[in-house]
Design a protein around this motif. Structure first.
Motif, PDB file in Angstrom:
ATOM      1  N   HIS A  42       0.989  -1.621   0.405  1.00 19.17           N
ATOM      2  CA  HIS A  42       0.009  -0.134  -0.265  1.00 19.17           C
ATOM      3  C   HIS A  42       1.223   1.302  -0.046  1.00 19.17           C
ATOM      4  CE1 HIS A  42      -3.551   2.395   0.801  1.00 19.17           C
ATOM      5  NE2 HIS A  42      -3.266   3.697   1.860  1.00 19.17           N
ATOM      6  N   GLY A  45       2.552   1.942  -3.126  1.00 17.31           N
ATOM      7  CA  GLY A  45       1.902   3.062  -3.889  1.00 17.31           C
ATOM      8  C   GLY A  45       1.564   4.014  -4.083  1.00 17.31           C
ATOM      9  N   ILE A  82      -4.734  12.299  -5.340  1.00 17.61           N
ATOM     10  CA  ILE A  82      -4.269  11.520  -6.520  1.00 17.61           C
ATOM     11  C   ILE A  82      -3.024  10.667  -5.457  1.00 17.61           C
ATOM     12  CG2 ILE A  82      -2.880  10.577  -8.112  1.00 17.61           C
ATOM     13  CD1 ILE A  82      -3.697  12.407 -10.133  1.00 17.61           C
ATOM     14  N   LEU A  85      -4.769   8.371  -2.754  1.00 17.75           N
ATOM     15  CA  LEU A  85      -5.416   7.344  -2.452  1.00 17.75           C
ATOM     16  C   LEU A  85      -4.859   6.590  -3.577  1.00 17.75           C
ATOM     17  CD1 LEU A  85      -9.219   9.401  -3.710  1.00 17.75           C
ATOM     18  CD2 LEU A  85      -8.248   8.060  -1.419  1.00 17.75           C
ATOM     19  N   SER A  86      -3.202   6.611  -3.622  1.00 17.68           N
ATOM     20  CA  SER A  86      -3.003   5.805  -4.666  1.00 17.68           C
ATOM     21  C   SER A  86      -2.881   4.232  -4.080  1.00 17.68           C
ATOM     22  CB  SER A  86      -1.515   6.313  -4.982  1.00 17.68           C
ATOM     23  OG  SER A  86      -0.895   6.659  -3.729  1.00 17.68           O
ATOM     24  N   VAL A  88      -4.441   3.183  -2.388  1.00 18.16           N
ATOM     25  CA  VAL A  88      -5.865   1.648  -2.549  1.00 18.16           C
ATOM     26  C   VAL A  88      -5.806   1.322  -3.294  1.00 18.16           C
ATOM     27  CG1 VAL A  88      -8.292   2.426  -2.499  1.00 18.16           C
ATOM     28  CG2 VAL A  88      -7.212   3.253  -0.481  1.00 18.16           C
ATOM     29  N   ALA A  89      -5.488   2.110  -4.771  1.00 15.83           N
ATOM     30  CA  ALA A  89      -5.377   1.845  -5.285  1.00 15.83           C
ATOM     31  C   ALA A  89      -4.966   0.676  -6.156  1.00 15.83           C
ATOM     32  CB  ALA A  89      -5.294   2.670  -7.202  1.00 15.83           C
ATOM     33  N   PHE A  90      -3.668   0.699  -5.693  1.00 17.01           N
ATOM     34  CA  PHE A  90      -2.423  -0.192  -5.731  1.00 17.01           C
ATOM     35  C   PHE A  90      -3.265  -2.117  -4.794  1.00 17.01           C
ATOM     36  CE2 PHE A  90       2.031  -1.968  -5.113  1.00 17.01           C
ATOM     37  CZ  PHE A  90       1.925  -2.389  -6.715  1.00 17.01           C
ATOM     38  N   ASN A  91      -3.333  -1.509  -4.144  1.00 12.58           N
ATOM     39  CA  ASN A  91      -4.533  -2.545  -3.585  1.00 12.58           C
ATOM     40  C   ASN A  91      -5.091  -3.438  -4.547  1.00 12.58           C
ATOM     41  OD1 ASN A  91      -3.910  -1.178  -0.316  1.00 12.58           O
ATOM     42  ND2 ASN A  91      -2.580  -3.015  -0.876  1.00 12.58           N
ATOM     43  N   PHE A  92      -6.531  -2.196  -5.474  1.00 14.68           N
ATOM     44  CA  PHE A  92      -6.801  -3.009  -6.022  1.00 14.68           C
ATOM     45  C   PHE A  92      -6.535  -3.817  -6.617  1.00 14.68           C
ATOM     46  CE2 PHE A  92     -10.201   0.285  -3.814  1.00 14.68           C
ATOM     47  CZ  PHE A  92     -10.331  -0.932  -3.103  1.00 14.68           C
ATOM     48  N   ILE A  93      -5.003  -2.816  -7.300  1.00 14.55           N
ATOM     49  CA  ILE A  93      -4.472  -3.509  -8.285  1.00 14.55           C
ATOM     50  C   ILE A  93      -3.742  -4.968  -8.024  1.00 14.55           C
ATOM     51  CG2 ILE A  93      -2.423  -3.531  -9.916  1.00 14.55           C
ATOM     52  CD1 ILE A  93      -3.129  -0.633 -10.329  1.00 14.55           C
ATOM     53  N   GLY A 113      -7.132  -2.292   1.040  1.00 18.89           N
ATOM     54  CA  GLY A 113      -7.718  -1.511   0.176  1.00 18.89           C
ATOM     55  C   GLY A 113      -9.440  -1.411   0.605  1.00 18.89           C
TER      56      GLY A 113
END
Length: 198
Positions: A42, A45, A82, A85-86, A88-93, A113
């Motif tokens: 995380h 990210g 950005i 929230l990056s 969280v975005a990396f966790n979802f990826i 995330g």
């Protein structure tokens, strides 16, 4: 212990590694360790977003409850959102990438995330709300709103943690999360300061 690497100050607290050691010893399912690993990614990210947006990092802290990235440089409203929230975005990826191969790691990334999106003062969701609220109200009022939201979300998670612990006899993960949420406003009052990314 403090070290410097590529101009960035890196601080290691004994408590972070002590907690990680305890988790490795007592975590029978491996789920909590995967959450630790997902939390580490995380932060990767956040770092990737900072690098892509050509921002600078002052300090990275490994403390009792989290890893914190500090950047005391001005960034625009959109860039700060950005970067915030990056993680969280990396966790979802990572969840999408590993869901067919290493499911426990994929699910831990999904959990981390979603957890970080909660509107809690020290989590990314709370920090994003703080960034938005600061465009309309004062920092003091924003802190009050986020502390109220923190308690509202901590109560059911703590209660669920007690239920899960009694039913399983060993799974204390939700209980720890509840305690963490209750302690966050006390533990780190500066966590919602701009330039801090958890």
């Amino acid at each position: 212990m403090v070290k410097r690497f590529l101009g960035v100050e890196i601080s290691f607290q004994f408590y972070y590694f002590a907690l990680l050691t305890i988790v490795l010893i007592f975590d029978k399912s491996g789920g909590i360790f995967c959450c630790f690993l997902s939390s580490f990614f995380h932060e990767i990210g956040h770092l990737l977003a900072i690098l892509v947006l050509k921002q600078k990092v002052d300090r990275i802290e490994f403390s009792l409850f989290d890893i914190k990235i500090k950047s005391n440089y001005y960034v625009s409203f959109s860039k700060e959102l950005i970067i915030t929230l990056s993680g969280v975005a990396f966790n979802f990826i990572l969840f999408l990438f590993f869901i067919r191969t290493i499911k426990i790691f994929a699910l831990s990334n999904l959990f981390i995330g979603i957890f970080n999106l909660l509107p809690v003062s020290t989590l990314d969701g709370g920090q994003a709300i703080n960034i938005i609220l600061n465009k309309f109200i004062s920092e003091e009022k924003s802190v009050i709103i986020l502390n109220i939201l923190t308690v509202i979300f901590a109560i059911p998670i703590f209660t669920l943690g007690i239920i899960v612990l009694f039913n399983t006899g060993y799974n204390f993960s939700f209980l720890l999360l509840g305690v963490y949420l209750f302690l966050t406003p006390i533990y780190n009052r500066k966590a919602i300061s701009r330039g801090n990314y958890d």
